[in-house]
Design a protein around this motif. Structure first.
Motif, PDB file in Angstrom:
ATOM      1  N   ALA A  21     -11.506  -6.713  -5.879  1.00 51.86           N
ATOM      2  CA  ALA A  21     -10.174  -6.498  -6.483  1.00 51.86           C
ATOM      3  C   ALA A  21      -9.926  -5.014  -6.780  1.00 51.86           C
ATOM      4  O   ALA A  21      -8.844  -4.639  -7.244  1.00 51.86           O
ATOM      5  CB  ALA A  21     -10.022  -7.330  -7.746  1.00 51.86           C
ATOM      6  N   PHE A  22     -10.924  -4.176  -6.531  1.00 55.46           N
ATOM      7  CA  PHE A  22     -10.748  -2.733  -6.727  1.00 55.46           C
ATOM      8  C   PHE A  22     -10.540  -2.012  -5.395  1.00 55.46           C
ATOM      9  O   PHE A  22     -10.507  -0.796  -5.349  1.00 55.46           O
ATOM     10  CB  PHE A  22     -11.946  -2.155  -7.498  1.00 55.46           C
ATOM     11  CG  PHE A  22     -12.010  -2.706  -8.896  1.00 55.46           C
ATOM     12  CD1 PHE A  22     -11.349  -2.065  -9.940  1.00 55.46           C
ATOM     13  CD2 PHE A  22     -12.673  -3.900  -9.171  1.00 55.46           C
ATOM     14  CE1 PHE A  22     -11.364  -2.588 -11.218  1.00 55.46           C
ATOM     15  CE2 PHE A  22     -12.693  -4.434 -10.446  1.00 55.46           C
ATOM     16  CZ  PHE A  22     -12.034  -3.782 -11.475  1.00 55.46           C
ATOM     17  N   GLN A  23     -10.439  -2.800  -4.312  1.00 57.96           N
ATOM     18  CA  GLN A  23     -10.258  -2.205  -2.985  1.00 57.96           C
ATOM     19  C   GLN A  23      -9.141  -2.933  -2.252  1.00 57.96           C
ATOM     20  O   GLN A  23      -9.247  -4.131  -2.007  1.00 57.96           O
ATOM     21  CB  GLN A  23     -11.552  -2.353  -2.170  1.00 57.96           C
ATOM     22  CG  GLN A  23     -12.687  -1.534  -2.743  1.00 57.96           C
ATOM     23  CD  GLN A  23     -14.035  -1.975  -2.211  1.00 57.96           C
ATOM     24  OE1 GLN A  23     -14.194  -3.087  -1.691  1.00 57.96           O
ATOM     25  NE2 GLN A  23     -15.004  -1.112  -2.342  1.00 57.96           N
ATOM     26  N   SER A  24      -8.116  -2.187  -1.883  1.00 56.93           N
ATOM     27  CA  SER A  24      -6.952  -2.853  -1.297  1.00 56.93           C
ATOM     28  C   SER A  24      -7.243  -3.454   0.072  1.00 56.93           C
ATOM     29  O   SER A  24      -6.559  -4.357   0.514  1.00 56.93           O
ATOM     30  CB  SER A  24      -5.804  -1.867  -1.190  1.00 56.93           C
ATOM     31  OG  SER A  24      -6.190  -0.824  -0.339  1.00 56.93           O
ATOM     32  N   PHE A  25      -8.281  -2.960   0.754  1.00 58.71           N
ATOM     33  CA  PHE A  25      -8.522  -3.418   2.128  1.00 58.71           C
ATOM     34  C   PHE A  25      -9.463  -4.626   2.208  1.00 58.71           C
ATOM     35  O   PHE A  25      -9.651  -5.192   3.262  1.00 58.71           O
ATOM     36  CB  PHE A  25      -9.096  -2.271   2.984  1.00 58.71           C
ATOM     37  CG  PHE A  25     -10.260  -1.580   2.342  1.00 58.71           C
ATOM     38  CD1 PHE A  25     -11.539  -2.105   2.456  1.00 58.71           C
ATOM     39  CD2 PHE A  25     -10.077  -0.408   1.617  1.00 58.71           C
ATOM     40  CE1 PHE A  25     -12.616  -1.474   1.850  1.00 58.71           C
ATOM     41  CE2 PHE A  25     -11.164   0.221   0.999  1.00 58.71           C
ATOM     42  CZ  PHE A  25     -12.437  -0.312   1.117  1.00 58.71           C
ATOM     43  N   ALA A  26     -10.063  -5.021   1.087  1.00 57.76           N
ATOM     44  CA  ALA A  26     -10.998  -6.147   1.147  1.00 57.76           C
ATOM     45  C   ALA A  26     -10.240  -7.447   1.433  1.00 57.76           C
ATOM     46  O   ALA A  26      -9.106  -7.599   1.003  1.00 57.76           O
ATOM     47  CB  ALA A  26     -11.754  -6.251  -0.176  1.00 57.76           C
ATOM     48  N   PRO A  27     -10.866  -8.386   2.160  1.00 61.00           N
ATOM     49  CA  PRO A  27     -10.185  -9.657   2.446  1.00 61.00           C
ATOM     50  C   PRO A  27      -9.820 -10.394   1.155  1.00 61.00           C
ATOM     51  O   PRO A  27     -10.490 -10.225   0.140  1.00 61.00           O
ATOM     52  CB  PRO A  27     -11.218 -10.458   3.242  1.00 61.00           C
ATOM     53  CG  PRO A  27     -12.468  -9.677   3.262  1.00 61.00           C
ATOM     54  CD  PRO A  27     -12.217  -8.323   2.692  1.00 61.00           C
ATOM     55  N   THR A 333       0.349  -7.338  -6.879  1.00 59.23           N
ATOM     56  CA  THR A 333      -0.627  -6.413  -6.311  1.00 59.23           C
ATOM     57  C   THR A 333      -1.873  -7.193  -5.885  1.00 59.23           C
ATOM     58  O   THR A 333      -2.235  -8.173  -6.523  1.00 59.23           O
ATOM     59  CB  THR A 333      -1.026  -5.300  -7.306  1.00 59.23           C
ATOM     60  OG1 THR A 333      -2.219  -4.667  -6.842  1.00 59.23           O
ATOM     61  CG2 THR A 333      -1.263  -5.837  -8.711  1.00 59.23           C
ATOM     62  N   ARG A 334      -2.522  -6.696  -4.830  1.00 66.30           N
ATOM     63  CA  ARG A 334      -3.764  -7.326  -4.390  1.00 66.30           C
ATOM     64  C   ARG A 334      -4.883  -6.997  -5.386  1.00 66.30           C
ATOM     65  O   ARG A 334      -5.896  -7.668  -5.471  1.00 66.30           O
ATOM     66  CB  ARG A 334      -4.101  -6.803  -2.986  1.00 66.30           C
ATOM     67  CG  ARG A 334      -5.330  -7.428  -2.348  1.00 66.30           C
ATOM     68  CD  ARG A 334      -6.491  -6.452  -2.268  1.00 66.30           C
ATOM     69  NE  ARG A 334      -7.699  -7.122  -1.829  1.00 66.30           N
ATOM     70  CZ  ARG A 334      -8.477  -7.850  -2.634  1.00 66.30           C
ATOM     71  NH1 ARG A 334      -8.144  -8.042  -3.877  1.00 66.30           N
ATOM     72  NH2 ARG A 334      -9.576  -8.386  -2.155  1.00 66.30           N
ATOM     73  N   ARG A 335      -4.664  -5.912  -6.107  1.00 63.84           N
ATOM     74  CA  ARG A 335      -5.676  -5.504  -7.096  1.00 63.84           C
ATOM     75  C   ARG A 335      -5.430  -6.243  -8.411  1.00 63.84           C
ATOM     76  O   ARG A 335      -4.979  -5.663  -9.389  1.00 63.84           O
ATOM     77  CB  ARG A 335      -5.594  -3.989  -7.325  1.00 63.84           C
ATOM     78  CG  ARG A 335      -6.013  -3.152  -6.123  1.00 63.84           C
ATOM     79  CD  ARG A 335      -5.960  -1.685  -6.507  1.00 63.84           C
ATOM     80  NE  ARG A 335      -6.544  -0.812  -5.525  1.00 63.84           N
ATOM     81  CZ  ARG A 335      -5.877  -0.224  -4.539  1.00 63.84           C
ATOM     82  NH1 ARG A 335      -4.579  -0.432  -4.405  1.00 63.84           N
ATOM     83  NH2 ARG A 335      -6.497   0.584  -3.708  1.00 63.84           N
TER      84      ARG A 335
END
Ligand code: 1CP
Length: 370
Positions: A21-27, A333-335
């Motif tokens: 959740a601290f990286q926008s590119f993670a699945p 947000t994805r985060r």
């Protein structure tokens, strides 16, 4: 402990949702979920252990502390375990005589009364905190990568408040007197706590295997934003910077309860080291404004929160409705990490807590699919 010191590699991470959740590119399939105070008196299996042991004795026995940390992960399908300990473990090792009493909570026998008392404080003997790293290590092994492990400490201001008030407080008048009358002494203690807290968190990560750290400033809202920015953020900056120098890749979550004023968040967002953020995420309480949310999202920081824990006393219908509203608002947000606005309390019911976890996951998936 011998084994821990020569240990090389933890089990492979199967569920890394909280760190992701601290990286926008993670699945991303759904937002991760965990709860503040998820280990505690609302769980019968916790009460069973506590019936026979003093609070700090449970914290100081790594096997017991690890077992209590794991209890909620066995009850619920949560994405993080937070180490069972307390924000008062550190000041206890710095010269404060602290006990936790049944009805009263923390009681400090030798509170700081005047600046002369600052001499009573000393850096902790590193040996006396090893039990926390042992407990983290045992927990991380036992989790087998099934969820992430969170370490924590109290923020200097909140810990200082206990040291001066001598326990829980309603008015916080003693610590306010310190801040505005004995300002120099207050800043000296805050800085000492910041430095020791940073070392403590670094060891939680490097020796214990904590994957994320959270800083609890539960009494942040007791003073206005102006004072928080002038007097408190400088010591937090020392804590964050010392930590990030040693652990640049470990996400740090700040919880400044009742202090989500946009001005304060902007100050936190400005703090960087080597062009990288010092604060990676914000645990939010339930009163956060849209303006603050926008600032955090624009700053590419993670949001954690923020369901009022009292909602979990309600009917399933209101619990589901409030979860849905929270996700609509925060999962833009994805985060994002689902959590409460503050901790669970002894009167929460296990089945309602289960509903919160299951329903958050279900709705987060649905929202994502939209
Ligand atoms: O599951 C978890 O969350 C892990 C364990 C944990 C954490 C993160 C405990 C166990 N305490 C804390 C942090 C903590 N401790 C905070 C920050 C979070 C928050 O605002 O809730 C604070 C303010 C404390 C201080 C403290 N310790 C209190 C609050 C008193 C007050 O002033 O309102 C209490 C009651 C304690 C003792 C304590 N710590 C933890 C538990 C389960 C307990 C209760 C002990 C018991 O009777 O079993």
């Amino acid at each position: 402990r011998e084994k821990r010191k020569s240990f090389k590699e933890f089990p492979k991470q199967i569920n890394n949702r909280v760190v992701d959740a601290f990286q926008s590119f993670a699945p991303f399939d759904r937002a991760p979920v965990w709860m503040m105070r998820q280990a505690g008196r609302y769980l019968p299996e916790y009460r069973e252990i506590k019936a026979e042991m003093d609070f700090f004795a449970t914290c100081q026995n790594p096997f017991i502390a690890a077992e209590i940390t794991l209890q909620p992960t066995k009850q619920f399908d949560i994405d993080a375990a937070i180490i069972f300990s307390d924000i008062l473990v550190l000041p206890k090792m710095m010269g404060m005589e602290i006990t936790i009493e049944e009805k009263k909570g923390p009681v400090i026998a030798n509170p700081l009364v005047t600046p002369d008392d600052i001499q009573k404080l000393h850096p902790p003997n590193p040996e006396h905190l090893e039990h926390v790293y042992d407990a983290l290590f045992l927990t991380r092994l036992a989790l087998q990568g099934k969820c992430n492990l969170i370490g924590f400490c109290g923020a200097p201001w909140t810990v200082f408040a206990y040291m001066v008030e001598g326990g829980s407080s309603k008015l916080f008048s003693k610590v306010k007197k310190w801040l505005y009358l004995y300002t120099e002494g207050s800043l000296q203690v805050l800085e000492l706590l910041a430095k020791e807290s940073a070392k403590y968190l670094i060891n939680q990560v490097k020796q214990g295997g904590a994957q994320v750290v959270q800083i609890f400033d539960s009494w942040a809202g007791q003073i206005p934003a102006l004072d928080y920015i002038e007097f408190i953020i400088p010591s937090l900056r020392i804590l964050f910077e010392d930590f990030k120098k040693e652990c640049p890749d470990t996400p740090l979550i700040m919880f400044a309860k009742d202090q989500n004023d946009k001005k304060v968040i902007i100050e936190f967002l400005k703090l960087t080291y080597n062009d990288k953020p010092l604060v990676d995420g914000f645990q939010l309480d339930s009163n956060v404004s849209d303006e603050t949310l926008i600032k955090i999202i624009e700053g590419n920081r993670t949001i954690q929160g923020n369901l009022e824990p009292g909602v979990l006393f309600g009917t399933p219908a209101i619990i589901k409705k409030r979860i849905s509203q929270m996700i609509e608002k925060l999962q833009t947000t994805r985060r994002y990490i689902v959590n409460l606005a503050h901790g669970l309390t002894p009167d929460h019911e296990v089945e309602k807590v289960r509903l919160f976890v299951q329903e958050s996951q279900r709705q987060s998936k649905l929202y994502k699919a939209k």
